[in-house]
Design a protein around this motif. Structure first.
Motif, PDB file in Angstrom:
ATOM      1  N   ASN A 124       0.829  -1.215   0.000  1.00  0.00           N
ATOM      2  CA  ASN A 124       0.000   0.000   0.000  1.00  0.00           C
ATOM      3  C   ASN A 124       0.860   1.261   0.000  1.00  0.00           C
ATOM      4  OD1 ASN A 124      -2.954  -1.133   0.636  1.00  0.00           O
ATOM      5  ND2 ASN A 124      -1.494  -2.252   1.921  1.00  0.00           N
ATOM      6  N   ARG A 125       2.030   1.159  -0.612  1.00  0.00           N
ATOM      7  CA  ARG A 125       2.991   2.261  -0.599  1.00  0.00           C
ATOM      8  C   ARG A 125       2.365   3.569  -1.088  1.00  0.00           C
ATOM      9  NH1 ARG A 125       6.636  -0.200  -2.799  1.00  0.00           N
ATOM     10  NH2 ARG A 125       8.415  -0.254  -1.375  1.00  0.00           N
ATOM     11  N   TRP A 126       1.598   3.513  -2.163  1.00  0.00           N
ATOM     12  CA  TRP A 126       1.035   4.730  -2.754  1.00  0.00           C
ATOM     13  C   TRP A 126       0.092   5.441  -1.790  1.00  0.00           C
ATOM     14  CZ3 TRP A 126      -4.284   5.086  -3.541  1.00  0.00           C
ATOM     15  CH2 TRP A 126      -5.011   3.902  -3.414  1.00  0.00           C
ATOM     16  N   ARG A 127      -0.632   4.685  -0.957  1.00  0.00           N
ATOM     17  CA  ARG A 127      -1.524   5.307   0.013  1.00  0.00           C
ATOM     18  C   ARG A 127      -0.739   6.095   1.060  1.00  0.00           C
ATOM     19  NH1 ARG A 127      -4.544   0.227  -0.311  1.00  0.00           N
ATOM     20  NH2 ARG A 127      -6.581   0.618  -1.267  1.00  0.00           N
ATOM     21  N   PHE A 128       0.327   5.474   1.576  1.00  0.00           N
ATOM     22  CA  PHE A 128       1.120   6.142   2.603  1.00  0.00           C
ATOM     23  C   PHE A 128       1.827   7.376   2.046  1.00  0.00           C
ATOM     24  CE2 PHE A 128       0.712   1.882   4.438  1.00  0.00           C
ATOM     25  CZ  PHE A 128       0.386   2.207   5.746  1.00  0.00           C
ATOM     26  N   MET A 129       2.271   7.298   0.797  1.00  0.00           N
ATOM     27  CA  MET A 129       2.974   8.425   0.207  1.00  0.00           C
ATOM     28  C   MET A 129       2.051   9.627  -0.017  1.00  0.00           C
ATOM     29  SD  MET A 129       6.056   7.596   0.073  1.00  0.00           S
ATOM     30  CE  MET A 129       7.250   6.279  -0.107  1.00  0.00           C
ATOM     31  N   GLN A 130       0.755   9.371  -0.164  1.00  0.00           N
ATOM     32  CA  GLN A 130      -0.188  10.453  -0.438  1.00  0.00           C
ATOM     33  C   GLN A 130      -0.798  11.055   0.817  1.00  0.00           C
ATOM     34  OE1 GLN A 130      -3.070   8.747  -3.119  1.00  0.00           O
ATOM     35  NE2 GLN A 130      -1.744   8.940  -4.915  1.00  0.00           N
ATOM     36  N   ARG A 131      -0.642  10.395   1.961  1.00  0.00           N
ATOM     37  CA  ARG A 131      -1.260  10.889   3.185  1.00  0.00           C
ATOM     38  C   ARG A 131      -0.492  12.057   3.775  1.00  0.00           C
ATOM     39  NH1 ARG A 131      -2.559   4.896   5.586  1.00  0.00           N
ATOM     40  NH2 ARG A 131      -4.405   4.507   4.308  1.00  0.00           N
ATOM     41  N   THR A 132      -1.234  13.052   4.224  1.00  0.00           N
ATOM     42  CA  THR A 132      -0.638  14.233   4.850  1.00  0.00           C
ATOM     43  C   THR A 132      -0.376  13.957   6.329  1.00  0.00           C
ATOM     44  OG1 THR A 132      -1.867  15.660   3.340  1.00  0.00           O
ATOM     45  CG2 THR A 132      -0.935  16.688   5.322  1.00  0.00           C
ATOM     46  N   GLN A 133       0.773  14.398   6.809  1.00  0.00           N
ATOM     47  CA  GLN A 133       1.085  14.249   8.225  1.00  0.00           C
ATOM     48  C   GLN A 133       0.302  15.290   9.020  1.00  0.00           C
ATOM     49  OE1 GLN A 133       5.304  14.072   9.084  1.00  0.00           O
ATOM     50  NE2 GLN A 133       5.758  13.261   7.057  1.00  0.00           N
ATOM     51  N   ALA A 138      -1.607   8.996  16.458  1.00  0.00           N
ATOM     52  CA  ALA A 138      -2.235   7.965  15.627  1.00  0.00           C
ATOM     53  C   ALA A 138      -2.929   6.930  16.503  1.00  0.00           C
ATOM     54  CB  ALA A 138      -1.191   7.296  14.749  1.00  0.00           C
ATOM     55  N   GLY A 139      -4.071   6.419  16.031  1.00  0.00           N
ATOM     56  CA  GLY A 139      -4.785   5.378  16.751  1.00  0.00           C
ATOM     57  C   GLY A 139      -4.193   4.015  16.484  1.00  0.00           C
ATOM     58  N   LYS A 140      -4.918   2.971  16.867  1.00  0.00           N
ATOM     59  CA  LYS A 140      -4.436   1.607  16.699  1.00  0.00           C
ATOM     60  C   LYS A 140      -4.713   1.065  15.302  1.00  0.00           C
ATOM     61  CE  LYS A 140      -4.660   0.266  21.576  1.00  0.00           C
ATOM     62  NZ  LYS A 140      -5.178  -0.720  22.560  1.00  0.00           N
ATOM     63  N   ASP A 141      -5.566   1.725  14.544  1.00  0.00           N
ATOM     64  CA  ASP A 141      -5.906   1.255  13.202  1.00  0.00           C
ATOM     65  C   ASP A 141      -4.793   1.643  12.236  1.00  0.00           C
ATOM     66  OD1 ASP A 141      -6.996   0.473  10.833  1.00  0.00           O
ATOM     67  OD2 ASP A 141      -8.735   1.819  10.905  1.00  0.00           O
ATOM     68  N   PHE A 142      -3.901   0.684  11.923  1.00  0.00           N
ATOM     69  CA  PHE A 142      -2.736   1.026  11.110  1.00  0.00           C
ATOM     70  C   PHE A 142      -3.095   1.326   9.658  1.00  0.00           C
ATOM     71  CE2 PHE A 142      -2.871  -3.652  11.169  1.00  0.00           C
ATOM     72  CZ  PHE A 142      -2.864  -3.950   9.806  1.00  0.00           C
ATOM     73  N   GLU A 143      -4.331   1.035   9.262  1.00  0.00           N
ATOM     74  CA  GLU A 143      -4.756   1.377   7.908  1.00  0.00           C
ATOM     75  C   GLU A 143      -4.953   2.887   7.742  1.00  0.00           C
ATOM     76  OE1 GLU A 143      -7.091  -1.950   5.732  1.00  0.00           O
ATOM     77  OE2 GLU A 143      -8.025  -1.755   7.707  1.00  0.00           O
ATOM     78  N   THR A 144      -4.966   3.622   8.839  1.00  0.00           N
ATOM     79  CA  THR A 144      -5.109   5.076   8.776  1.00  0.00           C
ATOM     80  C   THR A 144      -3.798   5.794   9.062  1.00  0.00           C
ATOM     81  OG1 THR A 144      -5.683   5.284  11.132  1.00  0.00           O
ATOM     82  CG2 THR A 144      -7.488   4.849   9.596  1.00  0.00           C
TER      83      THR A 144
END
Length: 405
Positions: A124-133, A138-144
């Motif tokens: 899911n590299r592309w998702r992480f690269m597009q997310r703004t810090q 962060a919560g426990k849901d690592f998908e977010t």
């Protein structure tokens, strides 16, 4: 000895959910593994799991920890798929297994968990690269999670794994043959589970994406630092930085630890291999105008000391490759020839052999300018390893040629 945790990466199984009565437990795990494989081929995951449970119980009783971890990983993968193939299901199940595992198993299982997180990032590299810090906790849901958060978690799991250093250094890598996929290099290059897990972590610390999660006061590796000094000076280097979470620093500390661990080995393979690895790490992560010169000087120093060891052929390849990239093909060819001839039947010798062929390859290229005026334009000829080139210049009607195109 390159090995991977091949059996335990999150995999997707094609399964059919059927309820069956548990089979009778046979006398040995070898029979159980055969029955497990047969159930998988028939698409019966619940049946396969019933074979894994007694394998795990017997392996734990006999302290066959590699077999136990392998079976636990496969069981979690199957159960996760049955529950909908959600990554968080498998992560949570593995964390629960780690909590109750014998202390001898925990470091390897922590490393597996780090690899599972890492695998999830890679998928899911592309998702992480597009997310703004956002800066929010962060919560426990690592998908977010954003990029820094998941890298922090992977680092945390590798750190936990390597905290069992004392146990790992006493554990021969051969003890985990059931879990690890055999590589092409001898075990002497990675003789213990500490070596295996250290290099597993170093793979992560060396990834290019690390640059996307740097701190404001991020540690920068200068080419003038001891990274290219002798192994003695490098291991004595006390790295001072305010960036306490720097993965570059953690990698350097790991190289220092591995070198110290193997300094007095009778067989120096693991020591020389680690020394070459830290020099290449310096080349990949370091900065400064003098980096390439310092890099080649470090390689020459290693070659001079360990010229009679097969790993020197790999060092000669890296030296030749660097010289080739700088345009010094004569010296590059010489270094590659030396590595090839000294250790022809080794990976380093093979790498040198291929580079020699690449350098000796014949090539030629003729180019002309698109627009010709007075004075006439130049014809440029580039060639290598040839002493004669024949070509012909033919007149062409430019307007007609453009219309045809």
């Amino acid at each position: 000895m390159k090995k991977t945790i091949a059996s335990l990466i999150l995999a997707t199984f094609a399964v059919t959910l059927l309820s069956v009565a548990p089979p009778l437990v046979p006398a040995d795990n070898k029979t159980l593994w055969k029955q497990y494989e047969a159930a998988l081929k028939k698409g019966l995951p619940k049946t396969a799991i019933t074979h894994l449970d007694p394998i795990i119980a017997r392996a734990l009783k006999d302290k066959d920890y590699d077999e136990a971890i392998k079976a636990i990983g496969k069981k979690i993968a199957l159960e996760g798929n049955i529950q909908g193939n959600l990554p968080e299901e498998k992560i949570l199940r593995l964390e629960a297994e780690i909590a109750k595992a014998p202390k001898e198993m925990a470091p390897v299982m922590d490393a597996i968990l780090a690899n599972w997180y890492w695998h999830y990032f890679q998928q899911n590299r592309w998702r992480f690269m597009q997310r703004t810090q956002t800066g929010a906790a962060a919560g426990k849901d690592f998908e977010t999670w954003d990029l820094p958060r998941i890298f922090t978690e992977i680092d945390k799991q590798f750190t936990k794994a390597l905290a069992g250093k004392t146990v790992l250094q006493r554990t021969p890598v051969a003890k985990y043959n059931e879990l690890l996929q055999k590589g092409t290099q001898p075990d002497s290059f990675r003789p213990t589970m500490y070596d295996f897990l250290a290099y597993n972590a170093l793979q992560f610390y060396s990834t290019g994406e690390q640059a996307g999660s740097k701190a404001q006061d991020a540690f920068e590796l200068s080419a003038n630092s001891p990274v290219f000094d002798s192994s003695e000076k490098f291991t004595a280097w006390n790295i001072e930085t305010t960036d306490t979470e720097s993965r570059t620093v953690k990698a350097l500390n790991l190289y220092q630890s591995v070198l110290k661990f193997h300094k007095n080995d009778e067989d120096k393979s693991a020591y020389v291999d680690a020394d070459l690895a830290r020099i290449n790490f310096g080349k990949n992560k370091g900065f400064g105008e003098e980096k390439n010169d310092r890099y080649r000087s470090a390689l020459k120093g290693l070659i001079n000391i360990w010229a009679d060891h097969r790993i020197s052929a790999r060092a000669r390849f890296h030296l030749a490759q660097s010289l080739d990239q700088e345009g010094d093909k004569v010296q590059a060819h010489k270094s590659a020839i030396q590595g090839r001839d000294a250790f022809p039947n080794t990976p380093g010798g093979g790498m040198c052999h291929n580079l020699v062929h690449q350098i000796e390859a014949k090539s030629s290229q003729v180019t002309v300018e698109r627009v010709w005026n007075d004075p006439q334009s130049e014809i440029t000829i580039k060639y290598r390893n040839v002493d004669q080139i024949h070509f012909r210049v033919v007149a062409e009607n430019w307007e007609a040629a453009m219309k045809r195109k």
